[in-house]
Design an enzyme around this catalytic site. Sequence first.
Site, mmCIF file in Angstrom:
data_model
loop_
_atom_site.group_PDB
_atom_site.id
_atom_site.type_symbol
_atom_site.label_atom_id
_atom_site.label_comp_id
_atom_site.label_asym_id
_atom_site.label_seq_id
_atom_site.Cartn_x
_atom_site.Cartn_y
_atom_site.Cartn_z
ATOM 1 N N SER A 69 -49.050 54.890 94.468
ATOM 2 C CA SER A 69 -48.248 55.977 93.895
ATOM 3 C C SER A 69 -49.091 57.017 93.164
ATOM 4 O O SER A 69 -48.752 58.199 93.165
ATOM 5 C CB SER A 69 -47.193 55.402 92.942
ATOM 6 O OG SER A 69 -46.285 54.573 93.640
ATOM 7 N N HIS B 146 -47.688 57.062 87.738
ATOM 8 C CA HIS B 146 -47.092 58.251 88.359
ATOM 9 C C HIS B 146 -47.499 59.507 87.593
ATOM 10 O O HIS B 146 -47.884 60.521 88.194
ATOM 11 C CB HIS B 146 -45.567 58.128 88.376
ATOM 12 C CG HIS B 146 -45.065 57.041 89.274
ATOM 13 N ND1 HIS B 146 -43.719 56.797 89.470
ATOM 14 C CD2 HIS B 146 -45.726 56.130 90.043
ATOM 15 C CE1 HIS B 146 -43.574 55.788 90.323
ATOM 16 N NE2 HIS B 146 -44.777 55.360 90.663
#
Length: 387
Positions: free
Chosen positions: A257, A317
Site C-alpha cells: 500500500s 498509507h
Amino acid sequence: MSLHKVQPEELVAMAPQHSRRVADNGFFDEIDGFKEKWARRWSKLDYDGIGRVPLERVKYYMLMETEAKFYEDKEVLELLKRVDSNEDGYINYEEYMELMLHTPKDTPTRRFLRRLAFMVVPRSARDLKTRMYLEEYSCMPPPFFVILISMAEIAFFIYYAVDMGEPVVSNGPCPVYSPLTYNPYRRREAWRYLTYMFIHSGYVHLINNLLVQLILGIPLEMVHKWWRVILVYFSGVLVGALLTSVTDPHTYLVGASGGVYAIEYAFLGNLILNWKHFYYPWVHAVFLGVLTCVDVGFAIWDTYFSVDPSNTGHMAHLGGALAGLLVGVNVLRNLEREPWEKYCWWIAFIIFAVIILSTIVLSIALPIGSFYPYPDESPLQWHKQTF
C-alpha cells in the site's frame, strides 16, 4: 494582389484522386469522406487562404490547440516527421493530403496504450519527443517494473498460502513469521523496511493493491520511464514503514500500500504542476479528492470508533502518499517549467529529507522497553505464527 480564401468543398476537388476504397490504415470508411474531413481541418490551418501553411503553425495547432485531441497520434507523428519535404518551411494542401492518405497502419493495442499513457501527460508535454517515445513503445517489451513487481507480489502470496497450510480468506491469514515482513521485534533487519511490500494478508488486500498499481502505474511508467516510477514506489514503501515504526511501534506491517499510494499521489503532484495544460483537470482532481476523503474518513472511523478495528496500516498509507507527492514533484517529467516551480521542488525535497532523517533518528534514539519492544533474537521461522 487580392487573396481568395479556398473553401472546404474546393479543397476536396483539389485532393489527389485515389480509388474509392477503404483505407488500409483503418482510419477512414471511404476516401471521399476522408477528403471532406481533412479539407475541413486544413481550412482551419490555412485561415489566411494562401494555399500553404507555415510548418510552425502546423506544429502549434496539432500539439497545443484543443482541437488536437481529434487527431490520431500516428497522424501527428507522420506530419511532424515527414512534412515539408522540400524544406521551404511550408506545407501545401496536396502534401498534407498525401501524407494523410499514406499514414502507416496503427494497432488497437498501441492506440489503447497511448490513450492510457496520455491520462498522465499534460497537453503541452505532448511534443514530438514524448509522442515518439510513446509511439515506439509497445507491449514488447511492456512497462516492466510495475508488471514485474506485481508478478512478484502474486508469487509470494501463492508461496506463503501453500507454506502456511491454512485456508486463505479475504483478510488473512498473514505470514508474520516471514523474513520479508516488517516485524517490530526485528527492526535491526533493515531489509524488512522494504520487503514487507511482497507480503499480503488475504486475497482482497492483494487484489486491491494490484488493481490500483496496474491501472495507474503502467501509464505512469510509459510516460515517465521505469527508473522514475521505481524511485516513487520504493520511496513510498520506505516512508510508510518508517512512519509506522515511530508512531505505532508494536505493529507488524505487510502489503504494497505504501508504494501504491505513492503512485497515486505522484500523479497528484504532476497534476498540480501542470494544471492548466491537462484536459479536464477537475476530473482527475475530483477522483483523487474523493479517494483521499474516503481513505481518511475510514482511517479515523477504524481507529477511533470501530468496535472491531481492522489491521490496516493507516500510517503506511499516509507515508506512501506523502512520499509520492514529494518525490513525484521532483522526479517526474515536467516538460514545461515555470519559474515558481523550482521553489516547489526545493520545498518538496527539503520536506522529504526531513521526514526520512527524522524518522531514522527517532528509530535509533527512542528507547527499547518503554517505547519499542525488546528485540527477538530467536531463529527465523522458529514457529509459523500467522495473524
